[in-house]
Design an enzyme around this catalytic site. Structure first.
Site: not given
Length: 304
Positions: A74, A174, A178
C-alpha cells in the site's frame, strides 16, 4: 528479439492492472527485472474489488522474457514502501527505473459537478491515492535510484501538461490530481539531474484497460464494437502502447533529452518507432484536441 534492458531493475508502483500492468510487461519483454507492486493480490483484494492481481502481472512479466517479482504494497503506508525499497536494495543492489503509476481512484470521482457539489471525503481520498502515493514512493526509492547515474523516473498521468493547462478535466479533484502528477515529474527532474538521472511525465491516450473494456461491453478481440457507444472510441489504444513507450525511454541512452518534459505515448511512438499491438500508432491527444474538442465527427484517419 533483442533485449536492451537485461540487467535493468525496475519498480512499477501500481502494476496490478491497466497501464501499470503493461508497463511492467513491456519492460520485462525488453529483459528487465520488474518489481510489480499494488494492493490487490491473491491474498486479498483492494477496495476496488477487482480480480486482477500483482502475481498475475509478475507472471506475465516473466512470460514476456523478464523477471517479474510481485510485492503487495500500500503506497500510502510509508513503512511498507520503505521495506519494499530495502528489499530491492538487498536483492538487487540497484534501481534503474521507477514508474509511479499508483491511482485506483476512478470510483471516487464525481464528474462535471462544481466543488460545492463534490463529496470532500472522496475528493481528498482521490488526492491521497493520486499524489501522496507518488511522493511517498519517490521519497524512499529515489535515494536508491540515484546511487548510479542514468536512473529514470516516469510519472504516469492523464493528459500532457500542454493539454491539461488549457482544458478543465471535468472534476476539480481529478483535474488537480492529473495536473499534479505532471508537476511532480518536473520536480523529480530537477532533483535527480545532478545525479545523472532523468524524470518524465508520460500519458497514455484513451486506454483500453480492463475496466474500460467492461464499461463498453467489449473485449480486446472485438473492441471496435465499442464505437457504437462512442464513435471516438476508435482512437483508443491498448495498455501495451504506453508500456512500450516506457521501455523505449528506458532503453534510450540519450533519454535525458526528455527530462522535465510532459509527453504522450503517441508522441514518443513517432520518435522511437514502436507501435501498438495492432501495428498502429494512435496519437490520441492530438485527436482529442483536433477532433473531439473541436466538435468534429469521429474520424481517426491520419491519427493512428
Amino acid at each position: 528479439m533483442t533485449k536492451p534492458l537485461i540487467g535493468t531493475v525496475a519498480l512499477v508502483a501500481g502494476a496490478t492492472r491497466g497501464a501499470g500492468r503493461q508497463i511492467a510487461v513491456q519492460l520485462g519483454a525488453a529483459g528487465a527485472t520488474v518489481y510489480a507492486t499494488g494492493r490487490s493480490s491473491r491474498a486479498g483484494r483492494s477496495e476496488l474489488d477487482r480480480p486482477e492481481t500483482i502475481e498475475e502481472t509478475a507472471e506475465l512479466v516473466t512470460a514476456a522474457g523478464g523477471t517479474g517479482i510481485p510485492v503487495r504494497v500500500d503506497h500510502l503506508v510509508p513503512d511498507e514502501v520503505r521495506d519494499l525499497v530495502a528489499r530491492i536494495d538487498a536483492e538487487q543492489g540497484r534501481l534503474d527505473v521507477l514508474v509511479n503509476d499508483v491511482w485506483g481512484a476512478d470510483p471516487l470521482i464525481t464528474w462535471e459537478k462544481p466543488v460545492w457539489e463534490q463529496p470532500l471525503d472522496a475528493g481528498f481520498r482521490t488526492l491521497r491515492l493520486a499524489v501522496d502515493t507518488h511522493v511517498i514512493t519517490s521519497h524512499f526509492a529515489l535515494p536508491l535510484l540515484i546511487r548510479r547515474p542514468g536512473g529514470l523516473v516516469v510519472e504516469i498521468g492523464d493528459g500532457t501538461k500542454a493539454y491539461n493547462d488549457e482544458n478543465y478535466r471535468l472534476s476539480v479533484f481529478y483535474d488537480l490530481a492529473k495536473t499534479s502528477v505532471n508537476r511532480l515529474a518536473f520536480s523529480w527532474a530537477h532533483e535527480v539531474r545532478p545525479h545523472g538521472g532523468t524524470a518524465v511525465a508520460l500519458t497514455p491516450g484513451w486506454i483500453r484497460s480492463e475496466a474500460m473494456l467492461e464499461h463498453f461491453g467489449v473485449t480486446e478481440a472485438n473492441w471496435r464494437d465499442g464505437a457504437a457507444k462512442d464513435p471516438h472510441f476508435l482512437i483508443s489504444e491498448t495498455p501495451a502502447f504506453v508500456g512500450r513507450a516506457v521501455a523505449a525511454l528506458a532503453a534510450d541512452p540519450d533519454r535525458a533529452r526528455w527530462s522535465g518534459r510532459s509527453v504522450s505515448a503517441g508522441e514518443l511512438a513517432q520518435v522511437y518507432g514502436f507501435t501498438d499491438v495492432d501495428g498502429s500508432q494512435p496519437d490520441a491527444f492530438r485527436y482529442i484536441s483536433e477532433v473531439v474538442d473541436a466538435g468534429r465527427p469521429a474520424d481517426v484517419t491520419g491519427y493512428r
